[in-house]
Every structure is written in structure tokens, then in C-alpha cells.
Design a protein around this motif. Sequence first.
Motif, PDB file in Angstrom:
ATOM      1  N   ALA A  42       0.848  -1.044  -0.005  1.00  0.00           N
ATOM      2  CA  ALA A  42       0.226  -0.070  -0.084  1.00  0.00           C
ATOM      3  C   ALA A  42       0.943   1.184   0.194  1.00  0.00           C
ATOM      4  O   ALA A  42       0.690   2.140  -0.781  1.00  0.00           O
ATOM      5  CB  ALA A  42      -1.006   0.028   1.179  1.00  0.00           C
ATOM      6  N   LEU A  43       1.668   1.233   0.842  1.00  0.00           N
ATOM      7  CA  LEU A  43       2.830   2.420   1.044  1.00  0.00           C
ATOM      8  C   LEU A  43       3.462   2.676  -0.349  1.00  0.00           C
ATOM      9  O   LEU A  43       3.623   3.694  -1.088  1.00  0.00           O
ATOM     10  CB  LEU A  43       3.754   2.291   1.846  1.00  0.00           C
ATOM     11  N   VAL A  44       3.935   1.544  -1.227  1.00  0.00           N
ATOM     12  CA  VAL A  44       4.589   1.734  -2.553  1.00  0.00           C
ATOM     13  C   VAL A  44       3.575   2.250  -3.526  1.00  0.00           C
ATOM     14  O   VAL A  44       3.712   3.067  -4.529  1.00  0.00           O
ATOM     15  CB  VAL A  44       5.052   0.283  -3.071  1.00  0.00           C
ATOM     16  N   ARG A  45       2.231   1.775  -3.498  1.00  0.00           N
ATOM     17  CA  ARG A  45       0.984   2.130  -4.301  1.00  0.00           C
ATOM     18  C   ARG A  45       0.919   3.619  -4.203  1.00  0.00           C
ATOM     19  O   ARG A  45       0.443   4.184  -5.162  1.00  0.00           O
ATOM     20  CB  ARG A  45      -0.018   1.208  -4.135  1.00  0.00           C
ATOM     21  N   LEU A  46       0.858   4.048  -3.044  1.00  0.00           N
ATOM     22  CA  LEU A  46       0.214   5.222  -2.610  1.00  0.00           C
ATOM     23  C   LEU A  46       1.716   6.204  -3.179  1.00  0.00           C
ATOM     24  O   LEU A  46       1.177   7.472  -3.875  1.00  0.00           O
ATOM     25  CB  LEU A  46       0.256   5.571  -1.053  1.00  0.00           C
ATOM     26  N   GLY A  47       2.548   6.153  -3.031  1.00  0.00           N
ATOM     27  CA  GLY A  47       3.757   6.802  -3.709  1.00  0.00           C
ATOM     28  C   GLY A  47       3.592   7.008  -5.007  1.00  0.00           C
ATOM     29  O   GLY A  47       3.803   8.078  -5.750  1.00  0.00           O
ATOM     30  N   TYR A  48       3.119   5.609  -5.791  1.00  0.00           N
ATOM     31  CA  TYR A  48       2.993   5.946  -7.098  1.00  0.00           C
ATOM     32  C   TYR A  48       1.730   6.761  -7.529  1.00  0.00           C
ATOM     33  O   TYR A  48       1.893   7.558  -8.490  1.00  0.00           O
ATOM     34  CB  TYR A  48       2.648   4.403  -7.714  1.00  0.00           C
ATOM     35  N   LEU A  49       0.682   6.606  -6.922  1.00  0.00           N
ATOM     36  CA  LEU A  49      -0.465   7.458  -7.173  1.00  0.00           C
ATOM     37  C   LEU A  49      -0.490   8.775  -6.957  1.00  0.00           C
ATOM     38  O   LEU A  49      -1.152   9.618  -7.600  1.00  0.00           O
ATOM     39  CB  LEU A  49      -1.543   6.743  -6.291  1.00  0.00           C
ATOM     40  N   ARG A  50       0.361   9.204  -6.043  1.00  0.00           N
ATOM     41  CA  ARG A  50       0.768  10.666  -5.675  1.00  0.00           C
ATOM     42  C   ARG A  50       0.987  11.454  -7.130  1.00  0.00           C
ATOM     43  O   ARG A  50       0.726  12.582  -7.165  1.00  0.00           O
ATOM     44  CB  ARG A  50       1.732  10.869  -4.813  1.00  0.00           C
ATOM     45  N   GLY A  51       1.761  10.702  -7.810  1.00  0.00           N
ATOM     46  CA  GLY A  51       2.068  11.472  -9.218  1.00  0.00           C
ATOM     47  C   GLY A  51       1.226  11.263 -10.505  1.00  0.00           C
ATOM     48  O   GLY A  51       1.338  11.811 -11.404  1.00  0.00           O
ATOM     49  N   PRO A 111      -3.702   3.280   6.174  1.00  0.00           N
ATOM     50  CA  PRO A 111      -3.400   3.353   4.651  1.00  0.00           C
ATOM     51  C   PRO A 111      -4.369   2.795   4.043  1.00  0.00           C
ATOM     52  O   PRO A 111      -4.310   3.114   2.636  1.00  0.00           O
ATOM     53  CB  PRO A 111      -2.189   2.428   4.657  1.00  0.00           C
ATOM     54  N   LEU A 112      -5.220   1.739   4.550  1.00  0.00           N
ATOM     55  CA  LEU A 112      -6.357   1.294   3.644  1.00  0.00           C
ATOM     56  C   LEU A 112      -7.349   2.512   3.148  1.00  0.00           C
ATOM     57  O   LEU A 112      -7.707   2.619   2.105  1.00  0.00           O
ATOM     58  CB  LEU A 112      -7.095   0.379   4.451  1.00  0.00           C
ATOM     59  N   THR A 113      -7.586   3.521   4.213  1.00  0.00           N
ATOM     60  CA  THR A 113      -8.454   4.647   3.738  1.00  0.00           C
ATOM     61  C   THR A 113      -7.869   5.473   2.811  1.00  0.00           C
ATOM     62  O   THR A 113      -8.424   5.864   1.754  1.00  0.00           O
ATOM     63  CB  THR A 113      -8.888   5.250   5.341  1.00  0.00           C
ATOM     64  N   ALA A 114      -6.673   5.714   2.933  1.00  0.00           N
ATOM     65  CA  ALA A 114      -5.997   6.527   1.893  1.00  0.00           C
ATOM     66  C   ALA A 114      -5.931   6.086   0.816  1.00  0.00           C
ATOM     67  O   ALA A 114      -6.072   6.666  -0.403  1.00  0.00           O
ATOM     68  CB  ALA A 114      -4.430   6.936   2.505  1.00  0.00           C
ATOM     69  N   LEU A 115      -5.637   4.738   0.487  1.00  0.00           N
ATOM     70  CA  LEU A 115      -5.655   4.064  -0.598  1.00  0.00           C
ATOM     71  C   LEU A 115      -6.953   4.042  -1.302  1.00  0.00           C
ATOM     72  O   LEU A 115      -7.023   4.169  -2.603  1.00  0.00           O
ATOM     73  CB  LEU A 115      -5.038   2.607  -0.598  1.00  0.00           C
ATOM     74  N   PHE A 116      -8.165   3.802  -0.461  1.00  0.00           N
ATOM     75  CA  PHE A 116      -9.356   3.995  -0.998  1.00  0.00           C
ATOM     76  C   PHE A 116      -9.555   5.280  -1.716  1.00  0.00           C
ATOM     77  O   PHE A 116     -10.010   5.284  -2.774  1.00  0.00           O
ATOM     78  CB  PHE A 116     -10.274   3.747   0.036  1.00  0.00           C
ATOM     79  N   VAL A 117      -9.080   6.280  -1.070  1.00  0.00           N
ATOM     80  CA  VAL A 117      -9.332   7.532  -1.746  1.00  0.00           C
ATOM     81  C   VAL A 117      -8.593   7.710  -3.115  1.00  0.00           C
ATOM     82  O   VAL A 117      -9.063   8.265  -3.963  1.00  0.00           O
ATOM     83  CB  VAL A 117      -8.837   8.636  -0.890  1.00  0.00           C
ATOM     84  N   PHE A 118      -7.358   7.312  -2.869  1.00  0.00           N
ATOM     85  CA  PHE A 118      -6.423   7.749  -4.241  1.00  0.00           C
ATOM     86  C   PHE A 118      -6.941   6.802  -5.429  1.00  0.00           C
ATOM     87  O   PHE A 118      -7.008   7.294  -6.548  1.00  0.00           O
ATOM     88  CB  PHE A 118      -4.871   7.404  -3.761  1.00  0.00           C
ATOM     89  N   GLU A 119      -7.176   5.533  -5.114  1.00  0.00           N
ATOM     90  CA  GLU A 119      -7.602   4.646  -6.033  1.00  0.00           C
ATOM     91  C   GLU A 119      -8.870   5.099  -6.831  1.00  0.00           C
ATOM     92  O   GLU A 119      -9.054   5.021  -8.044  1.00  0.00           O
ATOM     93  CB  GLU A 119      -7.754   3.071  -5.474  1.00  0.00           C
ATOM     94  N   HIS A 120      -9.784   5.749  -5.870  1.00  0.00           N
ATOM     95  CA  HIS A 120     -11.072   5.995  -6.466  1.00  0.00           C
ATOM     96  C   HIS A 120     -10.847   7.358  -7.397  1.00  0.00           C
ATOM     97  O   HIS A 120     -11.553   7.212  -8.625  1.00  0.00           O
ATOM     98  CB  HIS A 120     -11.874   6.163  -5.390  1.00  0.00           C
ATOM     99  N   VAL A 121      -9.983   8.196  -7.220  1.00  0.00           N
ATOM    100  CA  VAL A 121      -9.963   9.519  -7.953  1.00  0.00           C
ATOM    101  C   VAL A 121      -8.826   9.399  -9.062  1.00  0.00           C
ATOM    102  O   VAL A 121      -9.266   9.906  -9.953  1.00  0.00           O
ATOM    103  CB  VAL A 121      -9.581  10.509  -6.941  1.00  0.00           C
ATOM    104  N   ARG A 122      -7.938   8.580  -8.804  1.00  0.00           N
ATOM    105  CA  ARG A 122      -6.753   8.536  -9.913  1.00  0.00           C
ATOM    106  C   ARG A 122      -6.345   7.429 -10.429  1.00  0.00           C
ATOM    107  O   ARG A 122      -5.525   7.363 -11.319  1.00  0.00           O
ATOM    108  CB  ARG A 122      -5.430   9.047  -9.042  1.00  0.00           C
ATOM    109  N   THR A 123      -7.396   6.301 -10.364  1.00  0.00           N
ATOM    110  CA  THR A 123      -7.363   5.207 -11.585  1.00  0.00           C
ATOM    111  C   THR A 123      -8.705   5.077 -12.003  1.00  0.00           C
ATOM    112  O   THR A 123      -9.823   5.456 -11.390  1.00  0.00           O
ATOM    113  CB  THR A 123      -6.810   3.990 -10.697  1.00  0.00           C
ATOM    114  N   ILE A 124      -8.665   4.171 -13.190  1.00  0.00           N
ATOM    115  CA  ILE A 124      -9.929   3.901 -13.673  1.00  0.00           C
ATOM    116  C   ILE A 124     -10.717   2.603 -13.279  1.00  0.00           C
ATOM    117  O   ILE A 124     -11.813   2.370 -13.809  1.00  0.00           O
ATOM    118  CB  ILE A 124      -9.927   4.252 -15.249  1.00  0.00           C
ATOM    119  N   THR A 125      -9.759   1.565 -12.864  1.00  0.00           N
ATOM    120  CA  THR A 125      -9.961   0.344 -12.546  1.00  0.00           C
ATOM    121  C   THR A 125     -10.382   0.330 -10.921  1.00  0.00           C
ATOM    122  O   THR A 125      -9.562   0.771 -10.355  1.00  0.00           O
ATOM    123  CB  THR A 125      -9.049  -0.510 -13.208  1.00  0.00           C
TER     124      THR A 125
END
Length: 1445
Positions: A42-51, A111-125
Amino acid sequence: MPSCAQDNAFGPSSTCRALDFTLYFEQTILSLSPDVIFLALALVRLGYLRGRKRVVSASALGYVLLGLKLTAVALLGASSIASLVYSQNPQIVSASLPLAAPILQILVVVPLTALFVFEHVRTITPSTLIITYSFIKGLFSAAIMRSSIQVDDPTRTTLSLALVCVSYFVICLVELFGKPRALVVDKNIPHVSTTSFVSKSLYLWLFPLLWTGRKKTLTINDCGSIPKAMTARASTNPLLHVLLSAPKSNHHLLRSSLTAFPLLFLSPILPRILLVLAAYMQPLLASRMITFVGDPMQTAERGWALVGGFVLTYAVIFLMTSVYWEKVFNCAVRYRAALVGNIYDKTLRLSAASGREVGGGVASTYMSVDVERVCQGLETMHEFWAAILSVALGVALLYSQATWPAFFPLVITALMIYVAGRVSKGVGAAHKAWLGGTDKRVKFLTSVIGNFMPTKLSQYEEVFAQRAAELRADEMKGARSFYFNITITGTLATTAWAACSLSVLGPYAALLAHGHGIGALDPQRIFTIAATMNLMAPPLTAISSSMPQVRAAYASLKRVERYLGMGERGEKRQDAATSPIVLRSAAFSWAADKPAFLGPLTLDLTPGYLHICAGPVASGKTLFLLSLLGESVLTEGTFVPPSTTSRIAYAAQDPFLIAGTIRENIVFGQAFDEAWYRMVLGACALEGELEGMAKGDGTLVGEKGATLSGGQRQRVSLARAVYARAPWTLLDDTFSSLDAETEKHVFEGLFGLKGLLRNKSVVLVTHNSRHLRSANDILIFKAGSIEYHGSVDDIVAAGYEFAQEPHHQKEQETDNKAKDTEVPIKSKAHVAEKERAEAPIAAPSLGFTPYIFWLRMAGWQGALICGGLFVLTGFVRLGLQASGVYLQEWSTSNGRHIGSWVGGYAALTVATMIAIALGMVAYSILLTGRLGESIHNAELRGLLQTSPSYTTRNPVGRIINRFSQDIFMVDLEFANAMFNFVYSSVLLAGSVVFVLIPTPWLTLVIPFLGALYWLIVSFYLKTSKQFQQLTMASKSPLYTCFSTTLTGLATIRALKVEDHFREQMQQHLDQSQIPFYYRFAGIRFLRAFLALISFVLATGLSILAVGLRHTTSPSALGLALASLTSITGQLTGILMNLSALENGSVGLSRIHELATLPKEEDVAETRPITGLSSPVEKPSLEKEQETEKEKEKEAKQVIHGAVEFRDVRLRYELEKPPAVNGVSFSVAAGQKIGICGRTGSGKSSLIMALFRAVEPALLTGEVLLDGVDTKTMRLAELRDSMSLVAQSPFIWHAPLRHNLDPTGTHSDKELWMALEKVDLHTAVSELPNKLETLLDDGGSLSGGQRQLLCLARVLLRRRPIVVLDEASSSLDANTDRKIRDIIRTDLSNCTVFAVAHRIETIIDFDTIIVMEDGAVAESGSPKSLLGRSGGKFAALAASQGITNI
């Protein structure tokens, strides 16, 4: 049940609770480990989604969905805290790690909450990480909850754990829901790209489209788009970059492909390995289940654990089947786009000689046959290595049951690989020969279909049919060789598993009979061996069958590699566009392997000058222009061409037009400038004609400008060159098809005092010597060299003679004309006409029609014989299939009569091998070979007998598609699918019978199973066939684009619009990729759901085994379990074959549609095309008798050639105005009639009326031939009485001899005499192969020489009526005079109709007809018309300097 001391140990299984884990294992592995792994990922994924940027729109629906997700996370946090609080009891505390796991579980919520938000807004899948984590944690939490129940935890503890479990599954569910496409910012993203991996695996995203396909006829737009990675640009560029940068090697394309797409090719490996491992768990589970049923002492829990093993194993099989085929087909789809894109890109770089060698028709072979074969090879390649791995695992499994005899299958496998390898070499050579024959046939058909009108009007259908039949017969020789090699490997493949079974059971039984200390052949052992061999059967089959397929795919890949390695045009230009073009002792040839024809030349072409080139036919004028463009080969000397960065405007002798609108052909991918565009239209005399067209400049010109007249085609091509405003403009005889008045207008509009090309750098080739006065520099060519060079005064002083300017022309007129071109032309609004999409297959060609057609083409007798062999083969094969019953009896024989048991099994194996070989030989070689010729001939027969207007409504590429892709599909794919379907159907029927005999209770399952399978397949097939049809239809524009590009390669490169054409190709390729992708998606859907049914069946059978363990015998259960993989595999195979058969029938339907085209309307039946008759020839005596009867009939009906038109009206469509309007005239036999008039006045349409070249409803009035209304004559008789030399030379891809004498009825002496009369004797005698020279798309003969060759054909044909439609348009004045001499002498007894813009050509004819707006404006003798003051003919003649005879 209390906890036990072992709960403090890792375990993992608990000794005090049944089917449970230790508490320590649960806290560490089931709870702590997933959280730790997720936290890191999750930490790796969040770092990727920030950009990443936001890709989901801010809407109410989006916020509601996000709120649901956050609510689920909140529920997880609350339930985890409650679980931590309530789980602190002595029983749990006694275990290690009582607090770490639940605390970490609570901390992960952040981190699950943060990942939920980032995945929802910045990915299409939907997030794969969240779905996987929550699902696994949900399962593990359920296991922990179960342990809590078993250790008698307080209710509140259990409830809190249940809430944790539910929370995880709720999180999984809301994330699976994903984001609707309405939320995605980019609306062009395909639906599959916005779904979760679970939806992809279950094909939920495809269901709506499959359902839609059941309700309506699909279009490409209904399918939607495809993932970006599959598009043309994303696929082509990586491979192109590697191909251009990597050094050439023996396997250049293969190495480059692996370098460009390493992950793409390797991605199927891991799921395929897991699939193999899961498949070999089946016999192990079957063995354990048989042991369990046979041992009443084992507990029920062990049985249910085995059920869980079945569930897990078949679930893995289902999921890995889905993932594996997704990877394989994605690889095929993307690699297809990469190959096609690079083939086209290479085409844009081909040298002119290589382009002529390839020919446009071969595009369909490379793109449909070779590329498709390579894509099939990708699938086969992965199946091949997986088959070897499967055999190795099977041997290891067999060793546990049969000890060292288990290694015998390895020996058989090695032998089989050796034989298959040797045979596959023959397969590769045969496949190469087959495709080589296909190339020849397609090139010939392309040249014929591209000249369909003159083919019909010359009554050459029978001749071309015979030629095509001969080429098809040669092609099928390679196909038969291919089939023969495939038969050998097919026989080995089908019987290999039986031989392996015998090699294991035979030695094992022998060892047992001799008292060796090995286990008895009890039911558990013998059925484990049988189940293992059933699993080894497909890979053993795959090893033999895959090698030839891989070899064939590799042969196709090498063909593509050879194409990509063909010669390219070299670039050598100056830096300054205004610099002169310099030639110093420069000599040029058409190709690198041909001697220099032009030069050596030493001259400078000065910028800003009008350079005019003139000279006789084949003197090197066209080669000179191509050399200036860099499209020839510099063999010696120095040549400094214009700038590399600047365009060169080029108008070819044969106008190059794309199948688009008039505006698209003029603008040609350049920026649109309205004012300049209108000036160009005015200068090229197009504005008036465009106003008369319903769509104006939005009118579609058709393929090769089929909807335009010859003069209009030439002016559109000229307008393109002028519109380009290039530093240099090269014009190759661009006025040859224009009438004198139009030519004068255009020339003055371009080169007058204020002409658009005045003081521009222009090189003009012309046969009209009157234009020489306007030139700054003149080059007179002769025999490949420059005879005269300089100004008009210079060449006249050197002895050159040419026609003088007409005395009535004044400079003031020129000035006025030039001024006219400056006036902007007001035009109607531009509305581009759309090309008609290919219509769906007609209803009469669907349903069972293609199968009936296939059987009829095969011949009912041959079909019955092959059908009987199929059944015989199936029954013999069933003898081996019955080995299940055979093995059951053997297992209960207590070791008696071992030799008899082994001998019987060996006899069945040998009989099966012989029967299969006979069946495959009869089908593949005898029946399919005959079919290949019959179906092709039927298709060509239907095309050649239809109306000439068919090719004006359908592009040539679309028709050729049916003679290449569809024919190949029927030759190979449909033929294989038919054999496999019939053969597997017989086996399945027998398998079911033999399984039901010992296990009758399965009778209740079989109907349900069959209904379920049929439901899935019927749901799939309706839409699948539409995908197939769309796939095949969508390739036609691609092939047309390829063919068009090859035709106009010099024009495209000169104008530097390669990127424009590349973009057009990518659009066509993307459109073609869409149905191709969804067709493969449908196949993946079918494979996955068939695996899902096997999963349900296996699970159900294992549950029945546990539930009925006390009423089921081990041997019966063993047979059922052993047959399970066999029957489900056969069901899957038969339905996949049915799917392939139905998809293949689409190609057969398309062929049938062409074969049953309505015949050209005629009062009497058109003579059958004997060249396309059935392969069974009539006796020669009967043929001779028929020939004699025909000769007698022709002798009685001699045609003299008197022609009369009575109020004739002709139109090309009912809703359009007539092109010929109320024309009446009469001509006596033997007279010479000249037809002239402005471009588009109806001259060629008059010829169409004479030949009855349109439907009867479009032609009214009477055309009389020797007093007989031609409507009452048979078309064959009418057209056979006339000879035609069309405006565009009618040359087909065949030896020069065949072009000169299509019927082969003249001696060599007569051929050379005809060539001598048209002044071609010397030119042909200098060709390396003389009369056997293959005439390709250009290079062998010049444009003028091709017209002369057509005239020589007319002299040999000797018909009473001869029609010359601008036959001398590409000839110089001297050659034109020779043609007039031929008309006066050799054609003195013929009635001659000559359409001409060059008045001198017809000035000595008996009668002149002047056409205007489709009507006769004037008619009479040339002398009388010249003497008519203010007459139209007199004006036309005067404009060319002719005032009297």
C-alpha cells in the motif's frame, strides 16, 4: 471444545480440533502476514498514485460511491477494535502474539482509507490490491471465527470476529463494483479497462455485448473501443524502433519482437505452469478419493477435506484458464497490430522496384494469411512447451504408481518429437509453396478484378477463369503436400496417448506376472494410471500437432521478415529547395538487377523554369521523372536531386486517386486553404463539373476514380500537384485525356501570363508539341537519351520539327484566361460523401446454407465416403475409449491372463492408428483438395457472371479479401474444424455410452450437463459469428489502403504525406483490431465458462462420492473419476470445434454470397464459364463435337458490323440524369467513326451503350447490330463480336504471351507479326524472357507501350467491330500516325469506333460524332464539319491547329 497446548505451536493443523489450524498459525499467517504484506504494498502504491492526475469526474455519483467505500472501512475499523477488546480471554491470551495481530489490523485501516481515496480518484479500474487483500482477509477471518466457535469463545467475541469477516467482504464488494464509465473523464476508454480483474476473469464486462449480439446485428461501433495497448500506434512503434535500430541477423524479426515485447510474450508462462500443476492434481485427488471410498475406517472429515481439494484445484483451473488465455490472446492481438503496422511502414519505404514486385494484391496474403498464421503460432507455441512440461509431470506421477515402466512414455514422446520435427520441415516447405501459389493467384485476380469492366466487355471471363483455375490447381499442390505432412503428425498425435498407456501397462503387467515385488493392479492403481494417461493425452497430441503449426507460423514469420528486408528507396537531396537539379553522366535503371535504360545524362534543371520533355513512346520520359523523384536506381554518374525537406508535386501518367472524396484527393493530407483551393479548381477546369455533382467536391471518386471520367481523373490528379505549391512540380503527360478546349483552358490557367505555375519550377512530359513554345527549356528524348536540348529555337536549329501554334490564338486570350483563374469560385457547402460500409452477409447465405454449399462442392459421393471413414475411425477409436470398461475388468481379473489383456489393448492401439490414418488421408488430401478448387471456382464463377457495375459498388480490396482471407480460412481452419468436430462428436457419443454402462447413475447428470454446455455455446455463438464477420469485413479497408499505397507510392513520397497515409492506415487497423479483440474475448469467455462447468461437475461428483461412499464400489467410482477429465475435455473440445466451425462458416457464407451473385441480366442464359467447371472434365470427343457445333453456328451468324443507335438513353443510376440522352445515328459496316467532345460529354458512355454494359433498366432505346436489336442478342455473342482498347491499358498479371493472346490460339509467328505492326517487336525482343516476360504493375513496359500491346491484341482478335477509347492518348504524334495507318490497312474491313481528344487521330475517318452533355451536337464527315462556320468540331480542330484536311 477447549484450546490445547499445541495452539502455542506453529502447527499448522490442530491435533485437538478436526480440520482446524492452531491459534498461533492463525495469528501469524492468517492475520499478521497479510496485513504486513498489504501495508508494504500500500505504501508503494500510494507513492505511485501521488504523481497521477485525477481521472474521475467530481460528481454526486462518484461521491456516493466513495462514501460507501469509506463507510465499509469505518465498519472494519470499529469491528477490529471490538474484536481486540472482546478477544482478551484466557484461552486466547494463552497463545502467543495475542495483541500484535489485532492491533496491526487496526493500524492498517489508515493506509487502507488513503488507498481507497487515491484509487477512487486517480485510477479508472478497481484496485486489485484492495480486492485481493480484503477477500483473502475475509476468508482468513472466517477461519479464525470458526476456531473461535470451536474453542467455545464468548458469543460477543465470535460476533465481533464475524463483523470483521463481514467488513472485509463488504470492502471487497464495494471495490468490485468499480467506477461506472460515466465517472471516467476520458469517455473513449473501453469498458474492459474500467473493470476489476474479477470481472475480467468472469467476463462480466463482456456479457452486455454478448447479450446485445443475440438481439440485433452488431456493428463495430456497438463493440466500442479496445485497450490503448492494443491500438495500432502503441503496438507498431516499439517494434519499429527495435527493427530500425537493431543490427540485422538471421532471425531479425523474431529477436526484435522479443526485445520489443518481452513481457507480452512471457506473460502467459506463469498462469500456464499453474494450470499444468492444477491439472495434475486431478489424478492425485482421484486416487485419494478412491482410497477414501474403499476404506470405511477413514473419517468423513477427510472426505470433505478432499472435496475442498477438488474445489480449490478446479477453481485454480478455472481462474488460470481465464488468465492464461487472456494473456495469450492479448499477445496475439497486439502482435498482429505490430506486424501489420510495420508491414505498412515498410511499404512506405520500399524501393519502386520492390513495390512493383510485391503488387497490391499480395497485401491480403501478408496481412490475412501470414500475420494470422503467426498469431495462431503464438497460441500453439505456448501449448507446445506446456505439453512437454505436462508429459514430464505425468511421467513423474506415473512413476509413483508404476515405477520404472513410467519412463517408457518419455521414449515414445522423444520419438514422436523427432518424427514430428522431421515432418514439420516438410510442413514449412509445403506451407511456403502453398503461400507462394496464393501470391501468384491473388496477384492475377487483383489485376483482373481491377480491370473488371474491360474483362466483361472483351468477353474474357472464360479465359481468365481457366487461367485462375490453373493457378488454383498449382496452389493446391502445395496445399496437398501440407495436408499430407499434417496427416502424418495428426495420426501420431491422436494415437500417442494410447501407445504411451500400452508402454506403461504392458511392462508393469509383465513384471507383475513374473513375481516382481510391485503393487497389484488394483482399481486405485489402474485408474490412477488411466486418469494420468487421460491427462497426458492432450499434451501428447499437442506435441505432434503443434510442431508443424509452429513451423508453418515460423515460415509465415520469415515471409514477413523477408518483406521487411526488401530494398528501400535511398534519400539523397540537397539542402536548398531552390538549387538546380544537377545530373552529370547520370544513368538510371528501373531496378538494381536491370541494366541502365536512361542516360548517361548531363544537364542542369534550373529553378523557376518550365522544362518540357517530349519524345516517342518508351523513350525514357517517365523514367526521367521517377529518377528526379529518387524512385529509380542510379547506376553511374552523379545526380543531385532537390531538397530532402521540401515536397515535390508529382502527377503520374496513370492518375493516382485514393478511394475518398474529390477534396480529399486534391488536398491530400495537407492543410486546407479555401482561397487557394478555389483558384486551383478554376485553373484545372473542375469548378463547373463539381457544381453539377450532387455532393460537389464531397463526391466519392471510388477505387481508382471509378466514378469519374478519364479526363476528370487526370484533372483531379493535376489539381493535387498544383495545390501542393511545392518548390518543384513534375507532371507526366497530364493532358493526354483532356479535350482540346479543356486542355487549352488548363494549360493557360497554369502556365499563362498569370498562371498558377507561371515562373515555377516545373518538369512537364507531353506529347502535344504545341506547348513547346511556352517552355523555357525543352528536352527531346529518344531511346533512353536526350536527342535535343535547349530552347525552341535551339532544337529547331538542331533539326527538330514540331507542329506550330494555331494562327487564331492570341496572347490576349491567354491573358484573359489567366485573369479568370484569379476569380474565386463560389461553391456549394462541402458535404463529404461517406463510403458504403460492407453490408452484412445476406440471409440466404446464412444458417445451414454454408454447410450444404460445402457438401455440394465436395461432391456427395466423396462426402459420404469420408463420412463413413469418420465413423469407422470413431468406432475403432472408441475401442480405446472403451478401455475404461476394459481396464475395469482387467483390474478385477486378479492377475490372470495378463498376456491376453495386454495383447487386446495393443490390437486396439494399432487398429486405431490405421483407421485414423485412412480417415485423415481421405479427408485432408482427397476431399479437401477437391474442395479447395471447387469452392474457389464457384466463387470466381459467381463474380465473373455478375454485372460489371458490381466492382464500382464494391472496392477491389473488399472483393480480393474474399479470394484470399476467406479462401484460406475455408482451406485450412474450416477444414480442420469440420474434421475435429465430426471426429470428436463420434468419440463423445461413445464415451458417454461406455461411462454410463458401469455407472448408470450418471444418466441423471449427462442431460443436465449437455443442456448446460449447449446453453453456454448457443449464447456465445450468435454474437461470435458476428464478431467473425466484422473481423473479416473490417480488414477490407486495410487491404485497400495497402494496395492503394503501393500503387501511388511515388506520389505519396514525393508530396511527403507518408504520415497522413500512416495515420489513415492506423485508423483502419484500429477499426480492424476492435472485432478481432472482441472475437478473441468471446473465445476466452467460452473456454473459461467451459472450465467453470468442469469445476461444478468435479465438485458435484466429489460430493456424491463422499455422500455415497458406502453404496459405491471403488472401481465404478474410479471409472467415473477417470472419465470425468476425459468427458469434460471432450465436451470442451467438441464445443470449441463447433465454435471454430461456426466461425469458419462465416468465410464460407461470404464465399457463397459471391458465388450466388445475380447473373448479369440477359435475354438468354450466358454461356457457362467452362474454365470454372467441376474438376471432372468432359471427354475430349464430346468437347470436339461441341466446338464444331459452335463453329457451325458462328458461321451461320456472321456479323458484318453495321451499327445503328435509335433514341438511346443511358444512365448509371436510376436517380441520376442520363449520361447519354436521346442519341441516334447509323453506321455502315466497315466505316470508321470518330467520337469527340469535351471531357464528361458522354463519349465513353456511348461505348457502354454499345456493349450493353449497364443493367437493362438503365438503358432505353435501340442499339441495332446488322439490323438486330442488341437486347435480343446474347451478351456473349454481342461482346464477342467486338474488340476494345480501353482508355487505361488493360494488362493483367500474366506472361506477355497470355496478355497478347489470351486464348492461346495463335502461333509465335503471328504474335511477333502483330508486335511488328504496332512497333513493339524491338522492345519485346530486348526483354530477357521476351514473350514469357511476366507483366507486373509496371516497369516492363511504358504506358504508351501498354496501349500498343492492347492494339496488337485487337489485331490478333480479328473482330468485325473495333472500339478504341482514347487508345492513342499516351502516344506521340509519330506513333499515332502509325496507328492510323493500321486502322486504314489491317482494320480496313472492320467497323471502328474511336473516342479521341486528339482530332488528328480521327480527321481521316468516315464520320465524326461530336458529343455534348450526353447528346449528339454534330455529326457528319470531317470535311463537311470543318467547313461549317461556327461548328463545334471546327472549333475543336482549330484549337489543335487543324483547319482543313
